[in-house]
Design an enzyme around this catalytic site. Sequence first.
Site, PDB file in Angstrom:
ATOM      1  N   SER A   1      14.702 -70.431 -78.738  1.00 58.73           N
ATOM      2  CA  SER A   1      14.787 -69.076 -78.235  1.00 58.73           C
ATOM      3  C   SER A   1      14.125 -68.083 -79.202  1.00 58.73           C
ATOM      4  CB  SER A   1      16.248 -68.723 -77.967  1.00 58.73           C
ATOM      5  OG  SER A   1      16.355 -67.528 -77.233  1.00 58.73           O
TER       6      SER A   1
ATOM      7  N   ASP B   1      14.838 -72.358 -67.027  1.00 61.63           N
ATOM      8  CA  ASP B   1      15.150 -71.186 -67.846  1.00 61.63           C
ATOM      9  C   ASP B   1      14.249 -70.022 -67.452  1.00 61.63           C
ATOM     10  OD1 ASP B   1      16.040 -69.496 -69.941  1.00 61.63           O
ATOM     11  OD2 ASP B   1      14.412 -70.193 -71.235  1.00 61.63           O
TER      12      ASP B   1
ATOM     13  N   CYS C   1      13.102 -67.486 -71.539  1.00 57.97           N
ATOM     14  CA  CYS C   1      11.846 -67.809 -72.231  1.00 57.97           C
ATOM     15  C   CYS C   1      11.213 -68.929 -71.415  1.00 57.97           C
ATOM     16  CB  CYS C   1      12.088 -68.241 -73.667  1.00 57.97           C
ATOM     17  SG  CYS C   1      12.943 -67.014 -74.691  1.00 57.97           S
TER      18      CYS C   1
ATOM     19  N   HIS D   1      17.855 -73.098 -70.660  1.00 57.56           N
ATOM     20  CA  HIS D   1      17.390 -72.481 -71.898  1.00 57.56           C
ATOM     21  C   HIS D   1      17.593 -73.371 -73.125  1.00 57.56           C
ATOM     22  CE1 HIS D   1      16.148 -69.085 -74.307  1.00 57.56           C
ATOM     23  NE2 HIS D   1      17.257 -69.106 -75.008  1.00 57.56           N
TER      24      HIS D   1
END
Length: 475
Positions: A194, A392, A395, A449
């Site tokens: 992340s 996700d 990102c 994610h």
Amino acid sequence: MRWTFGVGAAFVASTIAKPTSSRTVNKRYVEERNGINYNVFEHAATSSKMSFVKNSGICETTPGVNQYSGYISVGEGLNMWFWFFEARQNPKEAPLAAYFEGGPGDGSEYGLFTQHGPCHFVNNETTPSLNPYSFNEYANVLYVDQPIGAGFSYGNVSVNSTKAAAPYVWTLLQAFYDSFPEYENRDFGLWTESYGGHYGPEFVKYILDQNAAIARGDIQGEEIRVTALGINNGWFDARIQEKANVDYAFDNPYRQFINESYHAELLSRYDTNCTPAIERCAATNTSEDCFDAWSSYMNEIEYPLLAAMREGFPTAYPGDIRRQYLRPSSTYVSYLQRADIQKALGAEVNYTDSIGAGAFIYGGDDPRSFLSQLSTIVQAGIPIVSYAGDADYVCNWLGVLQVADEIQWPGQKAFANQTLQPYTLNGVQKGTFKSLDNLIFMRIFEAGHNVPFYQPEASLQIFEQVMKTGGVTPT
């Protein structure tokens, strides 16, 4: 987890531990504090002090596997928490990996307990059990809570930028190597996720710069033999990835959040309002201009997209947009806040899962690009794997792929023109990938994610392959 925000203080550079001229006065002793017996190592080269507990019996309970948990002082009054686990197999020869959670401001116990650490909580149980897909199945793994205030770390200063965080991390690694010299010449991999799209490139670039300074004789220290950088769903570059968020919301493998006309409207907003602000941030690099850039794309793009996402699905989770979504359990937080667990580990403060991203946001760190640092690392020949779960939004894999394609290096054009190929685990396809020389991009199917939470076995295979060979191979 890039979407949690809070408030923090500014970075004070003068507090960083500075190298001294002598490495001959290191000291080791045992010290009792608050009923806890610490093994203490005073590191002369960085004027830092390491205090740790050996074999707490918490989390890693595999017979014969050692663990160490405690603090390294990385500046006056600044105590950075580490938790180190030996490899379950061949620890005397296994490589060393360090993990830094994203956020910014999240404790690395999030990754440890919910993804790839030696233990995890199954079905929200109150005590953890062994994780068969832990990264320490293959490597010796060091988890670090940074910046100061995250997790079990504590002190009187808060870092407000990725660049400011890097010297502290280097100081910690130097003290770790001198306290555990058997790891000095091991292959070293840095892994993150992340906001680690900021952390990973900057930390590795800083390590490479320090290695060069050591080689020139400008400073004393241990050269760190970086052989891998692994980043899961990284946030690297707002210019690329904010536009990709609009495209992903319109066209992704799972659910369409916006229609064609709103897609066009948001792209127009991005070009008209966000692009100039991001370019101004890049040109001036001031906190004010970069904060304005963040405000621009949050107001013009992020908040409207999140609202659209929840309009038809009020419980939508941006980290996994599937209708039957999953997200990691927070059971570990209450476990780590138990007084008996903290005493066993040698923790001196209560566990704080996240200190929030406020200091970084107000410091203008979020929209700053780390594409240049990525390019430097690829050019230096360091293997990089950038892998992304395709469920996700935060990102998303489209933006992560576009970042990889824009890395500046001699192989850029050939890499960008490659098509993605199947990546399999024991004959079962888990995603797609492309690689050229030391650069790898991977899209992982049915993963949100935090990829190792969703695809633990495939993630361990990726980790082991990259740490072992610098590349990935379908099995």
